[in-house]
Design an enzyme around this catalytic site. Structure first.
Site, PDB file in Angstrom:
ATOM      1  N   HIS A  25    -133.251  78.021 -60.042  1.00  0.00           N
ATOM      2  CA  HIS A  25    -133.493  78.307 -58.624  1.00  0.00           C
ATOM      3  C   HIS A  25    -134.042  77.106 -57.852  1.00  0.00           C
ATOM      4  O   HIS A  25    -133.779  76.951 -56.672  1.00  0.00           O
ATOM      5  CB  HIS A  25    -134.451  79.494 -58.484  1.00  0.00           C
ATOM      6  N   CYS A  77    -132.742  71.166 -62.647  1.00  0.00           N
ATOM      7  CA  CYS A  77    -133.840  72.106 -62.427  1.00  0.00           C
ATOM      8  C   CYS A  77    -134.890  71.351 -61.628  1.00  0.00           C
ATOM      9  O   CYS A  77    -134.621  70.252 -61.136  1.00  0.00           O
ATOM     10  CB  CYS A  77    -134.382  72.698 -63.728  1.00  0.00           C
ATOM     11  N   ILE A 103    -136.465  68.533 -66.875  1.00  0.00           N
ATOM     12  CA  ILE A 103    -136.943  68.565 -68.260  1.00  0.00           C
ATOM     13  C   ILE A 103    -136.525  69.851 -68.968  1.00  0.00           C
ATOM     14  O   ILE A 103    -135.912  69.818 -70.038  1.00  0.00           O
ATOM     15  CB  ILE A 103    -138.469  68.377 -68.313  1.00  0.00           C
ATOM     16  N   GLY A 104    -136.869  70.985 -68.390  1.00  0.00           N
ATOM     17  CA  GLY A 104    -136.586  72.253 -69.051  1.00  0.00           C
ATOM     18  C   GLY A 104    -135.113  72.480 -69.306  1.00  0.00           C
ATOM     19  O   GLY A 104    -134.709  72.847 -70.415  1.00  0.00           O
ATOM     20  N   HIS A 152    -124.351  53.829 -74.549  1.00  0.00           N
ATOM     21  CA  HIS A 152    -125.005  53.779 -75.862  1.00  0.00           C
ATOM     22  C   HIS A 152    -125.045  55.112 -76.579  1.00  0.00           C
ATOM     23  O   HIS A 152    -125.071  55.149 -77.813  1.00  0.00           O
ATOM     24  CB  HIS A 152    -126.442  53.271 -75.725  1.00  0.00           C
ATOM     25  N   ASN A 153    -125.112  56.223 -75.829  1.00  0.00           N
ATOM     26  CA  ASN A 153    -125.363  57.528 -76.447  1.00  0.00           C
ATOM     27  C   ASN A 153    -124.225  58.527 -76.279  1.00  0.00           C
ATOM     28  O   ASN A 153    -124.334  59.652 -76.745  1.00  0.00           O
ATOM     29  CB  ASN A 153    -126.644  58.150 -75.868  1.00  0.00           C
ATOM     30  N   ARG A 182    -136.739  68.131 -57.715  1.00  0.00           N
ATOM     31  CA  ARG A 182    -138.009  67.830 -57.047  1.00  0.00           C
ATOM     32  C   ARG A 182    -138.391  66.360 -57.176  1.00  0.00           C
ATOM     33  O   ARG A 182    -139.334  65.901 -56.539  1.00  0.00           O
ATOM     34  CB  ARG A 182    -139.116  68.700 -57.626  1.00  0.00           C
ATOM     35  N   ARG A 237    -121.317  49.825 -82.839  1.00  0.00           N
ATOM     36  CA  ARG A 237    -122.571  50.116 -83.554  1.00  0.00           C
ATOM     37  C   ARG A 237    -123.230  51.399 -83.073  1.00  0.00           C
ATOM     38  O   ARG A 237    -124.013  52.010 -83.795  1.00  0.00           O
ATOM     39  CB  ARG A 237    -123.532  48.944 -83.409  1.00  0.00           C
ATOM     40  N   ARG A 239    -124.795  56.060 -84.752  1.00  0.00           N
ATOM     41  CA  ARG A 239    -126.018  56.704 -84.275  1.00  0.00           C
ATOM     42  C   ARG A 239    -125.701  58.017 -83.557  1.00  0.00           C
ATOM     43  O   ARG A 239    -126.403  59.013 -83.736  1.00  0.00           O
ATOM     44  CB  ARG A 239    -126.769  55.755 -83.349  1.00  0.00           C
TER      45      ARG A 239
END
Length: 148
Positions: free
Chosen positions: A13, A69, A73-74, A102-103, A113, A136, A140
């Site tokens: 939300h 969000c 983070i969440g 890289h990932n 926010r 490389r 990973r």
């Protein structure tokens, strides 16, 4: 401009307005966008939308995902519960580009926010235009889904 892609976008939300703006902007850029919700600012639980987003990226329905969000983070934590998904929480374009190079991140997370509209678009541009470097980095990335 990035190759046209199928992109899924979801939020909680706190990020509905940013989600709508980014959805429309991605469509203007020529991408096919699936908005997984929510549609209102009524309180919802970010894991529900994070899991839904991770599922459509994992099963190939969407090539990339955008998770939003309040802080990023969440929802990034919930998206990363799926071992087929690599979600990177970013706040500026260099991190977005490196998450791809890289990932091999297939989902980008941002906090509504914390990240303004123009910065979010810059992050998305870097995320969508950067290719995975392989080499490389591949070994990973493989360990992220198969830790043993």
């Amino acid at each position: 401009m990035a190759t046209r892609m199928k992109i899924a976008i979801a939020s909680d939300h706190a990020a509905v307005e940013l989600k709508a703006e980014l959805r429309d902007w991605l469509i203007e850029q020529g991408h096919e966008v699936a908005d997984l919700g929510p549609d209102t600012t009524d309180s919802v639980d970010y894991p529900d939308f994070g899991y839904k987003l991770a599922g459509v990226v994992a099963d190939g329905t969407a090539e990339r995902g955008v998770a939003l969000c309040g802080s990023g983070i969440g929802i990034s934590m919930s998206v990363n519960r799926n071992p087929a998904v690599r979600c990177a929480l970013v706040g500026e374009p260099l991190s977005a580009a490196l998450s791809r190079e890289h990932n091999d991140a297939n989902v980008i997370a941002m906090g509504a926010r914390l990240t303004g509209s123009d910065m979010a678009k810059a992050c998305l541009t870097a995320f969508l235009e950067t290719e995975f470097g392989g080499g490389r980095h591949q070994r990973r990335v493989d360990k992220l889904s198969n830790p043993n």
